[in-house]
Enzyme design. Structure first.
Site, short mmCIF file in Angstrom:
data_model
loop_
_atom_site.label_atom_id
_atom_site.label_comp_id
_atom_site.label_asym_id
_atom_site.label_seq_id
_atom_site.Cartn_x
_atom_site.Cartn_y
_atom_site.Cartn_z
N CYS A 192 0.86 -1.35 -0.04
CA CYS A 192 -0.01 0.01 0.04
C CYS A 192 0.73 1.22 -0.10
CB CYS A 192 -0.94 -0.07 1.13
SG CYS A 192 -2.15 1.30 1.08
N HIS A 241 -3.59 -5.38 0.23
CA HIS A 241 -3.15 -5.90 1.58
C HIS A 241 -3.34 -7.24 1.69
CE1 HIS A 241 -2.81 -2.03 3.72
NE2 HIS A 241 -3.79 -1.66 2.89
N GLU A 251 -2.17 -9.31 3.83
CA GLU A 251 -2.39 -9.81 5.09
C GLU A 251 -4.01 -9.71 5.54
OE1 GLU A 251 -2.13 -5.27 5.73
OE2 GLU A 251 -1.36 -6.73 4.44
#
Length: 234
Positions: A92, A209, A211
């Site tokens: 990001c 993202h 994660e």
């Protein structure tokens, strides 16, 4: 594309998650640990210099992040490690910081004046995502939610091994990276923008993202850990 093997826990590479006072550090660290890495959060440039790989996550303004990284010496340390071929992943805001400049957080966010310098690994300026497309259709910005990541070509990129073109990942951002020859995948929301970049197959950036992106995100993190393990053993 064949999956990149994940290293055994006993041989897990040390991956530094750079702490420059911008969020998502712990979730990224946990994701990398699940993917097989010995990941750790650090602001210490000495630890960054010793790590097998570097991850630069973050949510926030380019200007503030760049200022913190310059003041702490992280900017120079990360730049030197990327130049040396040490595996790197920008997430990001971390993707935006790979470029020459960024407009976010400046007095003028139009890309013409007062931009802030980043790592300058890739050329160009990270700019605000437009709220209206070329046909006059309005879009909600920030761009938040799941969206597809589409490959630019059929060329293999180790970070995306075993992830099909068109797979969905989770995004939350209002600025985008510029398009360069290093763009390997794009996403569309008001405009088509780079969602994955690859520099020399060792330095990567993603707009989404991983994660927070369920199974596909975990595969990507496992791929990155495999890339690090391969570089460590070379």
């Amino acid at each position: 594309m064949a999956a990149v093997p994940t290293p055994a826990l006993a041989k897990a590479p040390r991956i530094a998650v750079v702490d420059y006072c911008k969020g998502n550090l712990m979730s990224v660290e946990r994701g990398l640990r699940r993917a097989g890495a010995d990941a750790f959060v650090t602001a210490d440039v000495r630890e960054i210099a010793r790590a097998d790989a570097i991850v630069l996550p973050g949510v926030g303004a380019f200007a503030d992040a760049a200022a913190t990284m310059r003041e702490t010496g992280q900017m120079a340390a990360v730049r030197e490690r990327i130049a040396a071929g040490v595996p790197f992943l920008g997430i990001c805001l971390g993707l935006h910081l790979m470029f020459d400049e960024g407009a976010e957080g400046t007095d003028f966010e139009d890309g013409k004046v007062d931009n802030v310098h980043g790592l300058a690994v890739l050329p160009g300026v990270a700019l605000a995502m437009p709220r209206v497309d070329d046909q006059g259709k309005c879009y909600k910005v920030p761009h938040v939610g799941w969206n597809s990541v589409d490959y630019v070509s059929e060329a293999e990129t180790p970070l995306l091994a075993s992830i099909p073109s068109g797979e969905y990942f989770y995004f939350t951002h209002s600025f985008v990276a510029p398009d360069t020859p290093c763009t390997v995948a794009t996403t569309t929301h008001s405009i088509s923008f780079p969602s994955v970049v690859s520099y020399r197959d060792t330095a990567f950036g993603v707009q989404f993202h991983p994660e927070k992106s369920s199974d596909a995100g975990m595969i990507l993190l496992e791929n990155f850990v495999g890339i690090v393990q391969t570089a460590k053993g070379a």
